[in-house]
Design an enzyme around this catalytic site. Structure first.
Site, short mmCIF file in Angstrom:
data_model
loop_
_atom_site.label_atom_id
_atom_site.label_comp_id
_atom_site.label_asym_id
_atom_site.label_seq_id
_atom_site.Cartn_x
_atom_site.Cartn_y
_atom_site.Cartn_z
N GLY A 183 -29.73 -28.89 43.36
CA GLY A 183 -29.48 -29.65 42.53
C GLY A 183 -27.62 -29.96 43.01
CB ALA A 242 -37.11 13.38 85.37
CB THR A 286 -34.31 -21.76 37.18
OG1 THR A 286 -34.07 -22.35 36.71
CG2 THR A 286 -34.60 -21.41 38.59
NE ARG A 329 -41.32 6.64 66.97
CZ ARG A 329 -42.52 7.95 66.65
NH1 ARG A 329 -43.53 7.94 68.75
NH2 ARG A 329 -43.07 7.38 67.08
NE ARG A 388 -40.98 -24.06 49.35
CZ ARG A 388 -39.89 -25.08 49.25
NH1 ARG A 388 -39.84 -25.87 49.85
NH2 ARG A 388 -39.51 -24.20 48.10
CG ASN A 404 -27.36 -24.95 40.92
OD1 ASN A 404 -26.06 -24.19 41.05
ND2 ASN A 404 -28.17 -24.89 41.00
C1 UD1 Z 1 -33.14 -24.33 42.76
C2 UD1 Z 1 -32.03 -24.81 41.15
C3 UD1 Z 1 -31.14 -26.13 42.19
C4 UD1 Z 1 -30.47 -25.16 43.22
C5 UD1 Z 1 -31.41 -24.27 44.69
C6 UD1 Z 1 -30.42 -22.87 44.95
C7 UD1 Z 1 -33.11 -24.99 39.08
C8 UD1 Z 1 -34.12 -26.01 38.46
N1 UD1 Z 1 -32.23 -25.58 40.67
O1 UD1 Z 1 -34.03 -24.74 42.55
O2 UD1 Z 1 -29.94 -26.65 40.98
O3 UD1 Z 1 -29.03 -25.65 43.96
O4 UD1 Z 1 -31.75 -23.11 43.54
O5 UD1 Z 1 -31.01 -22.52 46.14
O6 UD1 Z 1 -32.61 -24.12 38.61
N2 UD1 Z 1 -37.98 -19.01 40.08
C9 UD1 Z 1 -38.67 -17.63 38.88
N3 UD1 Z 1 -39.47 -18.56 37.42
C10 UD1 Z 1 -39.94 -19.57 37.64
C11 UD1 Z 1 -39.33 -20.80 38.91
C12 UD1 Z 1 -38.81 -20.29 39.87
O7 UD1 Z 1 -38.18 -16.96 38.59
O8 UD1 Z 1 -40.36 -20.03 37.21
C13 UD1 Z 1 -37.15 -18.22 41.04
C14 UD1 Z 1 -37.48 -18.22 41.97
O9 UD1 Z 1 -38.21 -17.30 42.41
C15 UD1 Z 1 -36.49 -17.81 43.21
C16 UD1 Z 1 -35.62 -18.86 41.92
O10 UD1 Z 1 -36.18 -18.82 40.96
O11 UD1 Z 1 -36.28 -16.86 43.48
C17 UD1 Z 1 -35.24 -20.05 42.39
O12 UD1 Z 1 -37.09 -20.99 42.52
P1 UD1 Z 1 -36.75 -22.25 43.23
O13 UD1 Z 1 -38.11 -22.67 42.56
O14 UD1 Z 1 -36.64 -21.14 45.24
O15 UD1 Z 1 -36.14 -23.40 43.00
P2 UD1 Z 1 -35.27 -24.69 44.18
O16 UD1 Z 1 -35.76 -25.51 43.31
O17 UD1 Z 1 -35.00 -23.85 45.38
#
Ligand code: UD1
Ligand code: CA
Length: 451
Positions: free
Chosen positions: A144, A366, A84, A319, A18, A173
């Site tokens: 969550g 200057a 996750t 800089r 996104r 969460n």
């Molecule tokens: C997740 C939580 C949700 C919480 C929210 C907070 C889960 C299932 N859901 O949702 O409860 O409220 O975060 O922001 O945990 N990632 C991986 N591998 C994967 C999937 C995700 O490394 O297979 C990493 C992503 O890079 C990211 C993080 O885990 O940094 C969270 O993943 P994302 O898909 O953004 O979870 P949310 O839908 O936001």
């Protein structure tokens, strides 16, 4: 009670679709530091002894960044992005020898505070088996939901699985979880993927732990610190929150900001008490400002050190590699790069001072320009103490001016000037008495003949 040692796992394998970017999401900067860098920084500040980062395949630049920011961290690649819990398990080789506690953080939430991390660790040290950081969300959509009963955390329900009733819950969460080390792998491995997305949700660890009769605890954080970044507008919102936090810190530490909302800081800006910062000032990464200094309006600083009681701007640009001693003046439309100004040196107007050192109490007139670049290489300009460089001088580097040297205005200096020597690098002026009058009459006559 002292904290137990802990191993932290940062999940950063997501593509961040996104963001619509070629750069992995967690590498986008907030306050001049990549998102994931903030997470690594807070973990090192809270004494996490071991660190793992889970990255996606084809993210060599992310691995390189982690190597630079946290050389002690181990990187693990999650080949398929199956959720996750699956991501956390990618680091299981590191977790297997972890007898201590395990923290899991999301790499896309940069503003988590050391206070909250310490609370999680304290709660684990106090005997909790699983700790989840929750927060009150203004708009809980997408998060969550934390299902609480009598102060106990029963489960976390993801948006897609939540009933209409559960969707009304605003306690959400944050994604930050702490596991008692003994249970971490066992809980993660027991998680299934029977849900709307067919993913292994780390959040399901809560129900698994409850079923085993383990102690599950919720700890409260704030929305400002737990917000995750999925889109460019969330990145902008996070940047804004980072800036407000930094402004508050800076004000609290004894710095005057005339218009706080117009001053922008980096993650590592150091400003001593009793500095005054005027309106519309930008501090890029790597700036230190010492007590008594004034940063006047519309100045831009990056990689620079400003000494005690120095005055910078208005409209100055410092800089990287600029070091200003005490009582230095760098005024309007002066650009300095890789330049050292001794105590009391001045460049008050319209100059470029690059790859140079300026001795104490030297005055740069200057319009003085150091010509540091010949199209191929950079060269240095060395100017001693107590020297005077007249206005509109061009110093063609490499060139050295001794202590007490004096350069006449409008000079082009290509050769070294000795101590206390005076240099003229311009054509000699000629004045012819009465000549202007003669010329004027001649020109008037020519014009009259035409009309
Ligand atoms: C997740 C939580 C949700 C919480 C929210 C907070 C889960 C299932 N859901 O949702 O409860 O409220 O975060 O922001 O945990 N990632 C991986 N591998 C994967 C999937 C995700 O490394 O297979 C990493 C992503 O890079 C990211 C993080 O885990 O940094 C969270 O993943 P994302 O898909 O953004 O979870 P949310 O839908 O936001
Ligand atoms: Ca997220």
């Amino acid at each position: 009670m002292t904290l137990r040692s802990c191993h932290s796992v940062v999940l950063a394998a997501g593509l961040g679709t996104r963001m619509k970017s070629d750069l992995p999401k967690v590498m986008h900067p907030v306050g001049g530091l990549p998102i994931v860098g903030h997470v690594l920084k807070v973990l090192s500040q809270t004494g996490s002894s071991r660190l793992s980062v889970v990255t996606g395949p084809d993210m060599p630049e992310l691995e390189k960044l982690v190597g630079k920011l946290a050389p002690e961290a181990r990187c693990f690649v999650q080949t398929d992005r199956l959720g996750t819990a699956h991501a956390a398990l990618a680091a299981s080789a590191a977790l297997e020898d972890a007898a201590d506690d395990v923290l899991v953080l999301l790499g896309d939430a940069p503003l988590v505070t050391s206070e909250t991390i310490s609370n999680v660790r304290q709660s684990l040290s106090d005997g909790a088996d699983l700790v989840v950081v929750g927060f009150e969300a203004e708009n809980p959509f997408g998060y969550g939901r934390m299902l609480m009963k009598d102060g106990r955390l029963l489960a976390i329900r993801e948006e897609k699985e939540a009933s209409e009733e559960e969707q009304k819950i605003t306690f959400c969460n944050s994604g930050i979880m702490g596991f008692g080390g003994r249970h971490a792998l066992e809980l993660m491995r027991a998680i299934g993927n029977d849900n709307a997305k067919g993913e292994f949700y780390l959040t399901d660890a809560v129900e698994v732990a409850n079923a085993k009769g383990l102690k599950v605890v919720a700890v409260a954080g704030t929305e400002a610190e737990t917000q995750g970044i999925n889109t460019r507008s969330q990145l902008a919102a996070c940047e804004a929150d980072f800036q407000s936090r930094k402004r508050a810190e800076v004000l609290e530490s004894g710095v005057t900001l005339l218009a706080p909302e117009t001053v922008f800081f980096s993650h590592d800006t150091i400003i001593d008490p009793d500095v005054i910062v005027e309106q519309n000032v930008v501090f890029g990464p790597g700036v230190t400002v010492r007590s008594g200094a004034q940063i006047r309006a519309f100045s831009h600083l990056e990689g620079a050190e400003v000494g005690n009681n120095a005055v910078v701007g208005p409209y100055a640009r410092l800089r990287p590699g600029t070091v200003l001693g005490k009582d230095v003046r760098v005024g309007n439309f002066v650009e300095a790069k890789n330049a050292r100004f001794g105590d009391g040196a001045k460049a008050n107007h319209l100059s470029y001072v690059g790859d140079a050192s300026i001795g104490a109490a030297t005055n740069i007139g200057a319009g003085t320009i150091t010509c540091n670049y010949d199209g191929f290489l950079k060269h240095r300009t060395e100017i001693g103490a107590g020297s005077f460089v007249g206005s509109n001088s061009t110093l063609v580097a490499p060139v050295t001016l001794g202590d007490g040297a004096f350069v006449a205005a409008g000079s082009v200096i290509t050769k070294d000037v000795g101590a206390d020597a005076m240099a003229f690098g311009r054509t000699r002026q000629q004045s012819k008495d009465g000549m202007a009058k003669v010329l004027r009459e001649k020109l008037k006559k020519a014009k009259d003949q035409k009309s």
